[in-house]
Design an enzyme around this catalytic site. Structure first.
Site, PDB file in Angstrom:
ATOM      1  N   GLU A 155      -2.359  30.211 -23.477  1.00  0.00           N
ATOM      2  CA  GLU A 155      -2.217  31.567 -22.944  1.00  0.00           C
ATOM      3  C   GLU A 155      -1.075  32.351 -23.593  1.00  0.00           C
ATOM      4  O   GLU A 155      -0.089  32.712 -22.951  1.00  0.00           O
ATOM      5  CB  GLU A 155      -2.034  31.534 -21.427  1.00  0.00           C
ATOM      6  CG  GLU A 155      -3.285  31.081 -20.710  1.00  0.00           C
ATOM      7  CD  GLU A 155      -3.220  31.271 -19.191  1.00  0.00           C
ATOM      8  OE1 GLU A 155      -2.117  31.417 -18.658  1.00  0.00           O
ATOM      9  OE2 GLU A 155      -4.293  31.262 -18.559  1.00  0.00           O
ATOM     10  N   GLU A 311     -10.479  27.129 -18.380  1.00  0.00           N
ATOM     11  CA  GLU A 311      -9.855  26.780 -17.097  1.00  0.00           C
ATOM     12  C   GLU A 311     -10.564  27.510 -15.979  1.00  0.00           C
ATOM     13  O   GLU A 311     -10.937  28.679 -16.122  1.00  0.00           O
ATOM     14  CB  GLU A 311      -8.385  27.228 -17.066  1.00  0.00           C
ATOM     15  CG  GLU A 311      -7.466  26.493 -17.999  1.00  0.00           C
ATOM     16  CD  GLU A 311      -6.018  26.997 -17.863  1.00  0.00           C
ATOM     17  OE1 GLU A 311      -5.659  27.564 -16.816  1.00  0.00           O
ATOM     18  OE2 GLU A 311      -5.267  26.829 -18.833  1.00  0.00           O
TER      19      GLU A 311
HETATM   20  C1  GLA Z   1      -2.904  29.185 -16.427  1.00  0.00           C
HETATM   21  C2  GLA Z   1      -2.304  28.135 -17.347  1.00  0.00           C
HETATM   22  C3  GLA Z   1      -2.358  26.752 -16.780  1.00  0.00           C
HETATM   23  C4  GLA Z   1      -2.059  26.741 -15.295  1.00  0.00           C
HETATM   24  C5  GLA Z   1      -3.011  27.660 -14.603  1.00  0.00           C
HETATM   25  C6  GLA Z   1      -2.876  27.678 -13.102  1.00  0.00           C
HETATM   26  O1  GLA Z   1      -4.196  29.484 -16.666  1.00  0.00           O
HETATM   27  O2  GLA Z   1      -2.880  28.138 -18.616  1.00  0.00           O
HETATM   28  O3  GLA Z   1      -1.427  25.953 -17.480  1.00  0.00           O
HETATM   29  O4  GLA Z   1      -0.748  27.148 -15.082  1.00  0.00           O
HETATM   30  O5  GLA Z   1      -2.777  28.966 -15.058  1.00  0.00           O
HETATM   31  O6  GLA Z   1      -3.865  28.469 -12.509  1.00  0.00           O
END
Ligand code: GLA
Ligand code: ZN
Length: 674
Positions: A155, A311
């Site tokens: 991210e 995710e």
């Molecule tokens: C983000 C991050 C993860 C985690 C999630 C929690 O997407 O990439 O490492 O912290 O949030 O929802």
């Protein structure tokens, strides 16, 4: 045609972010994880995302033993690995030895060590350390049969105001304006308030306590932040590809993330992946469902091929103001929604809940109780069973005849403009509103930027395309001239790429001919105010914006029926060349657009996915490959629905039964094939 994430593994991936290094002192858990992975119908683990301190405990001293062991274990248990580069969080030694890697805030203060996603993307030291560890990882695992994709960092985001970054910013501008400061002054209209620059060295970052009145500078700063992040990411990718050119690379993106122009970030990636955490069950389920679908479509269109849902939350997240559990059925429905829109993976954050630190209450496949006897584990297991049953969908494509323009630079420029409803222009929301009407009809939509290719679509929709550069104007003209249908709204073609207003009347340049109108003024209404619009014998409500346009060659489709502009055109259509250009001069409640869309779709012979009328909350989307069609009928409503007519020739991919109607429980989804 089919396209796989990795040709060596032509299957859906179902897995999660996995942090075995947090359990090094309890390694017996690793074998338990492998057993549970199979039990959950999972076949993938994303590893190494935040492992730098374990992999390089001291500068230059690498220890890959935990990764060696874990990657082998996952593979032996039938799984595959998405392997991350660890640059999303750095070890303490790195920050201590090279303080320049720490980000500087807008107020000039350098941050201390801590948290994550907070490094300077210009720092040569950070770039070099990342290059070294990425190279080591690629050398060690680039040939491992378990590794199916590289997960570059995590991210990417944020901005840094350090001196290194400011220097890079000046170089960025020097290139952009051909090292000609007067060219920049004109592009920025900087004689305004005597803010003219005499040299590039005088340029500072825009900010609260300094220059903040030059829109062109603000816009270029946003471009720079995005560019610099991309440049950093590309350097990470180069390090990997130099050793390991065969394994696809991706980075996980965030929906609508403001500071990165994902259209540009996508260029060097092989596959797109994103992290999806919708606010389900908050009383606006259909808006949430359509918004999530919009992002799936956006990320799919970036490469126009299957993407990865990197995710999603099993059960719940921990970082929202209110962290509600996903209701039974929603894990499976939301996961299959991603597949319906072109994802070839369903991955979660996270595999196992950590015991401590900020994410200890974030949903996970395996909870603190440590067993498979949980509601969430079983939900994941059931999604996994569905994915196994429909595995042949993997690699199939999503084909769109309609596109919506959602342009990052337009978003930045429009938000920055002073005027209109100053603090809430609602650009994103407006695009979503136009999208939703298509989504509920099950019509496949690509989401493109203003520089995207229009020619492949029958219909292109451009809400609030305020910033329209000369190139885009020409491409709209060519597209319509060649037979395309272009639907634009208020604010089209007001400023150019440096945020200078066009002279000679809006919409800019030849758009006046293409649309057959001239837009003289725009009225911003107070919140709650309404105007009436009449089309034939039907009345509609307008809100927020009314544009005072004059129809030249265009035919008037609707007119204002209130205010001093009663009788002036509110919507028009113009035949230009072989195509048609529609203009909507007001913001509607959705009803007007809905009616217009019905007519335009008939005209273009674009059919809703299901021909029969479906109950509110039900929609259907398609994927296709090699003459086979896969149909996903989804129910987002809180009610069970029965007897939805899907037409003949379908087989339910899970039960194997022939079906022509389906009934769905709350949050149920049925996957059919023809
Ligand atoms: C983000 C991050 C993860 C985690 C999630 C929690 O997407 O990439 O490492 O912290 O949030 O929802
Ligand atoms: Zn910096």
């Amino acid at each position: 045609m089919r396209r796989y994430i990795n040709d060596k593994f032509p299957h859906f991936m179902h897995g999660a972010d996995y942090n075995p290094e947090q359990w090094l002192h309890m390694k017996e858990i690793w074998d338990e994880d492998m057993k549970l992975m199979k039990e959950a119908n999972c076949n993938e683990m994303s590893v190494g995302i935040f492992s730098w301190a374990t992999l390089e405990p001291e500068e230059g001293k690498y220890d890959f033993s935990f990764l060696d062991e874990i990657i082998d274990k996952v593979y032996k248990n039938g799984g595959r690995v998405v392997l991350a580069t660890p640059s999303g969080a750095r070890p303490r030694w790195l920050a201590e030895k090279y303080p320049e890697v720490l980000r500087v805030r807008e107020d000039g203060h350098r941050k201390r060590f801590g948290a994550r996603h907070n490094h300077c993307y210009s720092s040569p030291a950070y770039r070099e350390k990342v290059r070294q560890i990425n190279t080591k990882l690629a050398e060690r695992y680039g040939k491992h049969p378990a590794v199916v994709a590289w997960h570059i960092s995590n991210e990417y985001g944020g901005k840094c105001y350090c001196e290194l970054c400011e220097k890079e910013f000046r170089e960025f501008l020097r290139k952009r304006y051909d090292n000609d400061i007067e060219k920049l002054n004109l592009a920025y209209w900087s004689y305004f308030w005597s803010h003219k620059y005499n040299s590039f060295d005088e340029i500072e970052f825009p900010g609260e306590h300094g220059e903040n009145s030059i829109h062109g500078l603000n816009l270029d700063f946003r471009r720079f932040v995005s560019y610099q992040t991309k440049d950093f990411m590309n350097a990470e990718i180069d390090a990997i590809r130099a050793v390991c050119p065969d394994i696809p690379v991706t980075t996980n993106m965030m929906p609508g993330y403001y500071y990165l122009n994902y259209y540009e970030l996508a260029e060097k990636l092989d596959v797109i992946s994103w992290d999806s955490y919708p606010n389900w069950h908050n009383g606006t389920q259909l808006s949430v469902a359509s918004e999530t679908a919009f992002w799936h479509d956006f990320f799919r269109t970036l490469k126009n091929r299957p993407f990865m849902l990197m995710e999603s939350a099993p059960g719940l997240v921990n970082w929202k103001p209110y962290n509600k559990l996903k209701r039974p059925g929603m894990d499976r429905l939301a996961s299959i929604q991603a597949i319906a829109h072109g994802s070839d993976t369903v991955q979660y954050f996270q595999w196992r809940k950590s015991r401590g630190s900020v994410e200890k209450f974030h949903g996970a496949v395996v909870d603190h109780v440590g067993t498979s006897e949980t509601r969430v584990f079983k939900a994941v297991q059931s999604t996994g069973a569905t994915l196994k049953a429909i595995d042949e969908v993997c690699g199939s494509m999503v084909n769109a005849r309609v596109a919506i323009i959602y342009d990052w630079e337009n978003r930045w420029a429009l938000d920055d403009s002073q005027g209109f409803a100053r603090n809430e222009k609602k650009y994103s929301k407006t695009c979503l509103d136009y999208y939703k009407a298509l989504w509920k009809r099950g019509i496949t939509v690509d989401v493109i930027n203003a520089h995207g290719n229009f020619e492949k679509y029958d219909l292109v929709i451009a809400p609030m395309l305020y910033m329209t550069d000369h190139d885009t104007i020409e491409r709209i003209e060519t597209y319509v001239g060649n037979g395309g249908t272009f639907y634009a709204t208020y604010m089209l073609g007001m400023v150019n790429e440096t945020d200078l207003c066009y002279l000679g009347g809006y919409p800019a340049e030849n758009l006046k001919e293409v649309f057959g109108i001239w837009n003289e003024e725009i009225d911003t209404l107070y919140p709650g105010e309404k105007v009436e619009i009449v089309s034939g014998d039907k009345a509609y409500e307008g809100m927020d914006y009314s544009e005072l346009i004059h129809a030249k060659e265009a035919r008037v489709l609707a007119a204002f029926n209130s205010e001093f502009y009663a009788g002036m055109p509110a919507a028009t259509v113009n035949c230009y060349g072989k195509g048609k250009a529609y203009y909507q001069a007001f913001r509607d409640t959705g009803e007007f657009w809905d009616d217009m869309l019905d007519k335009i779709l008939v005209e273009l012979n674009i059919q809703p996915t299901l021909k029969s009328k479906v109950p509110e909350g039900v929609c259907a989307h398609k994927r296709e490959a090699d003459g086979v069609e896969y149909l996903f009928v989804q129910n987002y409503s809180d009610k069970a629905v029965g007897d939805i007519d899907v037409g003949d020739g379908y087989v339910d991919m899970e039960s194997g039964e022939a079906v022509s109607t389906v009934s769905l429980n709350t949050y149920d989804v049925r996957i059919l094939k023809k």
